[in-house]
Design a protein around this motif. Structure first.
Motif, short mmCIF file in Angstrom:
data_model
loop_
_atom_site.label_atom_id
_atom_site.label_comp_id
_atom_site.label_asym_id
_atom_site.label_seq_id
_atom_site.Cartn_x
_atom_site.Cartn_y
_atom_site.Cartn_z
N MET A 1 -11.91 -2.51 -3.62
CA MET A 1 -10.88 -1.80 -3.66
C MET A 1 -10.70 -0.58 -2.54
N PRO A 2 -9.71 -0.23 -1.92
CA PRO A 2 -9.72 0.71 -0.91
C PRO A 2 -10.03 2.17 -1.27
N TYR A 3 -10.28 3.09 -0.20
CA TYR A 3 -10.43 4.34 -0.21
C TYR A 3 -9.47 4.98 0.85
N ILE A 4 -9.00 6.23 0.58
CA ILE A 4 -8.36 7.04 1.49
C ILE A 4 -8.82 8.66 1.41
N ASP A 5 -8.89 8.98 2.69
CA ASP A 5 -9.38 10.44 2.75
C ASP A 5 -8.27 11.25 3.10
N VAL A 6 -8.08 12.15 1.94
CA VAL A 6 -7.15 13.27 2.05
C VAL A 6 -7.50 14.59 1.55
N ASN A 7 -7.12 15.67 2.31
CA ASN A 7 -7.42 16.98 1.82
C ASN A 7 -8.94 17.03 1.27
N GLN A 8 -9.88 16.76 2.14
CA GLN A 8 -11.19 16.64 2.11
C GLN A 8 -11.81 15.80 0.68
N LYS A 9 -10.94 15.05 0.09
CA LYS A 9 -11.21 14.20 -1.04
C LYS A 9 -11.08 12.62 -0.55
N ARG A 10 -11.87 11.99 -1.21
CA ARG A 10 -12.00 10.57 -1.03
C ARG A 10 -11.36 9.84 -2.15
N LEU A 11 -10.15 9.24 -2.16
CA LEU A 11 -9.39 9.04 -3.31
C LEU A 11 -9.38 7.59 -3.07
N ASN A 12 -9.66 6.94 -4.44
CA ASN A 12 -9.51 5.45 -4.47
C ASN A 12 -8.32 4.73 -4.80
N TYR A 13 -7.66 3.77 -4.48
CA TYR A 13 -6.47 3.44 -4.75
C TYR A 13 -6.37 1.70 -4.79
N ALA A 14 -5.38 1.21 -5.59
CA ALA A 14 -5.05 -0.15 -5.52
C ALA A 14 -3.58 -0.47 -4.74
N ASP A 15 -3.48 -1.54 -4.07
CA ASP A 15 -2.08 -1.54 -3.45
C ASP A 15 -1.65 -3.09 -3.57
N SER A 16 -0.63 -3.16 -4.32
CA SER A 16 -0.33 -4.65 -4.60
C SER A 16 0.40 -5.32 -3.59
N HIS A 17 0.68 -4.61 -2.50
CA HIS A 17 1.34 -5.29 -1.49
C HIS A 17 1.11 -4.53 -0.06
N PRO A 18 -0.15 -4.51 0.40
CA PRO A 18 -0.57 -3.71 1.70
C PRO A 18 0.32 -3.60 2.83
N ALA A 19 1.01 -4.88 2.92
CA ALA A 19 1.93 -5.17 4.24
C ALA A 19 3.23 -4.58 4.09
N GLY A 20 3.45 -4.10 2.94
CA GLY A 20 4.76 -3.42 2.49
C GLY A 20 5.65 -4.03 1.61
N ALA A 21 6.55 -3.24 0.96
CA ALA A 21 7.23 -3.68 -0.12
C ALA A 21 8.02 -5.13 0.04
N PRO A 22 8.21 -5.97 -0.75
CA PRO A 22 8.78 -7.27 -0.66
C PRO A 22 10.20 -7.02 -0.10
N PRO A 23 10.94 -7.91 0.38
CA PRO A 23 12.18 -7.61 0.88
C PRO A 23 13.23 -7.15 -0.25
N GLY A 24 13.84 -6.03 -0.22
CA GLY A 24 14.70 -5.56 -1.35
C GLY A 24 14.08 -4.73 -2.20
N GLY A 25 12.58 -4.67 -2.25
CA GLY A 25 11.98 -3.95 -3.10
C GLY A 25 11.72 -2.52 -2.87
N LEU A 26 11.12 -1.70 -3.82
CA LEU A 26 10.82 -0.44 -3.55
C LEU A 26 9.19 -0.30 -3.57
N THR A 27 8.79 0.60 -3.03
CA THR A 27 7.47 1.42 -3.39
C THR A 27 7.52 2.21 -4.59
N CYS A 28 6.35 1.97 -5.56
CA CYS A 28 6.14 2.71 -6.79
C CYS A 28 4.85 3.38 -6.38
N VAL A 29 4.62 4.54 -6.66
CA VAL A 29 3.39 5.09 -6.60
C VAL A 29 3.07 5.92 -8.09
#
Length: 266
Positions: A1-29
């Motif tokens: 699972m990937p990590y991202i560094d923000v505001n001096q923190k290393r946060l773990n996250y999961a992304d169902s569609h790393p290439a972007g939302a499916p056509p006509g779909g939204l991104t939900c966080v």
């Protein structure tokens, strides 16, 4: 699972569609609550990922986002989420938050309106002075005895009459997986939290409540909905459900979130 560094923190996250939302779909966080992790949301994701990009984040100090001693509050958690969106090149998203995460989602919507399509607040906590007192007591328990007292009591005390032993075991495992120092940090966050600027929230809002939720009582959910300025706001109440909605009633919550998001697809 990937990590991202923000505001001096290393946060773990999961992304169902790393290439972007499916056509006509939204991104939900998704922002989870106290004593939890991004795994809280996985029971509802099958209702969403065929159509939408879903990004679940371990809040700093929870799950695999290691606590390193930085101070935090509701505003800093909201800013962490926005910085994750920046890092993943997401301009706007549906923000979904549970409990403390629901309060954070509402704060984010009030402060970063241009980054939000809509908000789903699941059992959001409306901060009050009595809320702070509860969590100050909890801090003392965890300082003395670690997470086991929380794991031994919360799965029973904070669920509804429909909850199963398997669901309670999942909640227990989420609690036992917490770093006590990270948990205490977030108890301080909840204890010191003030209400978001509800009147500044003019975008669509869905509040999902459990009718047996003692941690985020129905009156607080109604107060929140009454004070947001959105012309599109809905309250859905789940019978027999306590405070762990996505675990206790995953299909119902998943369908509600998916149906709500459907209205805002491109």
């Amino acid at each position: 699972m990937p990590y991202i560094d923000v505001n001096q923190k290393r946060l773990n996250y999961a992304d169902s569609h790393p290439a972007g939302a499916p056509p006509g779909g939204l991104t939900c966080v998704f922002i989870h609550g106290l004593g939890s992790s991004q795994n809280y949301y996985f029971p509802i994701l099958p209702h969403l990922t065929s159509t939408h990009r879903c990004i679940t984040i371990d809040t700093y100090g929870c799950g695999r986002s290691r606590f390193t001693g930085l101070l935090q509050d509701i505003g800093s958690i909201a800013d962490d989420v926005v910085k994750v969106m920046d890092g993943l090149k997401i301009q706007k998203a549906v923000i979904v938050g549970h409990s403390m995460g629901g309060t954070t989602a509402l704060h984010l919507a009030a402060q970063y309106l241009e980054r939000v399509v809509a908000v789903v607040a699941i059992g959001p906590v409306h901060p009050t002075p009595s809320t702070g007192q509860i969590f100050e007591k909890r801090i003392q328990v965890v300082l003395e005895d670690g997470m086991e007292p929380m794991a031994n009591t919360i799965p029973e005390a904070a669920t509804g009459s429909r909850s199963t032993p398997l669901q309670k075991a999942f909640i227990r495992e989420l609690l036992l997986g917490q770093d006590p120092a990270g948990y205490i940090s977030l108890c301080h966050v909840v204890s010191a939290a003030t209400a978001p600027d509800y009147a500044a929230i003019s975008l669509p809002v869905l509040v999902i409540a459990g009718d047996e939720d003692k941690s985020a009582p129905l009156d607080g959910c109604k107060h929140i909905l009454a004070h947001v300025s959105s012309s599109t706001k809905t309250l859905e109440v789940l019978p027999g459900v306590g405070h762990w909605h996505c675990i206790e009633a995953s299909d119902e919550v998943g369908k509600l979130v998916a149906g709500f998001a459907q209205a805002y697809r491109g």
